[in-house]
Scaffold this motif. Sequence first.
Motif, PDB file in Angstrom:
ATOM      1  N   ARG A   1       9.690  20.020  23.266  1.00 25.09           N
ATOM      2  CA  ARG A   1       8.354  19.446  23.261  1.00 25.09           C
ATOM      3  C   ARG A   1       7.942  18.851  24.593  1.00 25.09           C
ATOM      4  NH1 ARG A   1       6.892  15.416  18.455  1.00 25.09           N
ATOM      5  NH2 ARG A   1       8.504  14.189  19.474  1.00 25.09           N
TER       6      ARG A   1
ATOM      7  N   CYS B   1       6.815  31.378  36.130  1.00 23.38           N
ATOM      8  CA  CYS B   1       7.083  30.032  35.614  1.00 23.38           C
ATOM      9  C   CYS B   1       8.241  29.472  36.422  1.00 23.38           C
ATOM     10  CB  CYS B   1       7.432  30.092  34.143  1.00 23.38           C
ATOM     11  SG  CYS B   1       8.048  28.534  33.464  1.00 23.38           S
TER      12      CYS B   1
ATOM     13  N   TYR C   1       1.809  29.760  28.476  1.00 24.32           N
ATOM     14  CA  TYR C   1       2.777  28.725  28.790  1.00 24.32           C
ATOM     15  C   TYR C   1       4.189  29.296  28.747  1.00 24.32           C
ATOM     16  CZ  TYR C   1      -1.064  25.706  27.121  1.00 24.32           C
ATOM     17  OH  TYR C   1      -2.276  25.089  26.910  1.00 24.32           O
TER      18      TYR C   1
ATOM     19  N   ARG D   1      -0.509  27.872  19.161  1.00 27.66           N
ATOM     20  CA  ARG D   1       0.304  28.463  20.217  1.00 27.66           C
ATOM     21  C   ARG D   1       1.340  29.382  19.579  1.00 27.66           C
ATOM     22  NH1 ARG D   1       2.337  24.127  24.423  1.00 27.66           N
ATOM     23  NH2 ARG D   1       0.172  23.577  24.067  1.00 27.66           N
TER      24      ARG D   1
ATOM     25  N   PRO E   1      11.139  26.079  21.831  1.00 22.39           N
ATOM     26  CA  PRO E   1      10.531  25.206  22.821  1.00 22.39           C
ATOM     27  C   PRO E   1      10.987  23.750  22.697  1.00 22.39           C
ATOM     28  CG  PRO E   1       8.922  25.779  21.139  1.00 22.39           C
ATOM     29  CD  PRO E   1      10.132  26.617  20.882  1.00 22.39           C
TER      30      PRO E   1
ATOM     31  N   GLY F   1       0.055  25.293  31.764  1.00 26.64           N
ATOM     32  CA  GLY F   1      -0.298  26.662  31.419  1.00 26.64           C
ATOM     33  C   GLY F   1      -1.133  27.335  32.492  1.00 26.64           C
TER      34      GLY F   1
ATOM     35  N   ASN G   1       8.339  27.978  28.252  1.00 24.19           N
ATOM     36  CA  ASN G   1       9.168  26.876  27.759  1.00 24.19           C
ATOM     37  C   ASN G   1      10.506  27.469  27.381  1.00 24.19           C
ATOM     38  OD1 ASN G   1      10.132  24.453  26.569  1.00 24.19           O
ATOM     39  ND2 ASN G   1       8.074  23.924  25.882  1.00 24.19           N
TER      40      ASN G   1
ATOM     41  N   TYR H   1       8.618  19.619  27.531  1.00 22.47           N
ATOM     42  CA  TYR H   1       8.675  20.525  28.673  1.00 22.47           C
ATOM     43  C   TYR H   1       7.405  21.360  28.852  1.00 22.47           C
ATOM     44  CZ  TYR H   1      13.731  19.691  29.244  1.00 22.47           C
ATOM     45  OH  TYR H   1      14.964  19.125  29.462  1.00 22.47           O
ATOM     46  N   TRP H   2       6.424  21.202  27.976  1.00 27.19           N
ATOM     47  CA  TRP H   2       5.211  22.009  28.123  1.00 27.19           C
ATOM     48  C   TRP H   2       4.505  21.685  29.427  1.00 27.19           C
ATOM     49  CZ3 TRP H   2       4.926  26.061  25.251  1.00 27.19           C
ATOM     50  CH2 TRP H   2       5.399  26.061  23.922  1.00 27.19           C
TER      51      TRP H   2
END
Length: 116
Positions: free
Chosen positions: A103, A22, A95, A45, A101, A109, A97, A105-106
């Motif tokens: 929101r 990532c 994913y 998720r 998390p 994936g 983050n 920034y997702w």
Amino acid sequence: QVQLVESGGGLVQAGGSLRLSCAASGRTFSTYAMGWFRQAPGEDRKLVAAISWSAGVTYYADSVKGRFSISKDNAKNTVYLQMNSLKPEDTAVYYCNANPPIRGYWGQGTQVTVSS
């Protein structure tokens, strides 16, 4: 603009391994706790692994404990998830983050598919 880009997914047989990456851009995540999350079809998720900002503390969901390993390279602004002994039930979109998390920034994936 903050971007988190996941990579490294693919199709693998049960018992195999994958290493997810990532890469973060737009800001440094060196002072953030980070997590890997996954979403299987029809499910919410869920957090599977997390690491503290200093990388001194890790967390794993019971379903992946002993098989997955999370790490981070603050200099590269990158978080990794080493997945060993993969099972068909690990099939999901993965994913990364911040943890908890953020929101906006997702990313897109990366798909992991484990065949039996």
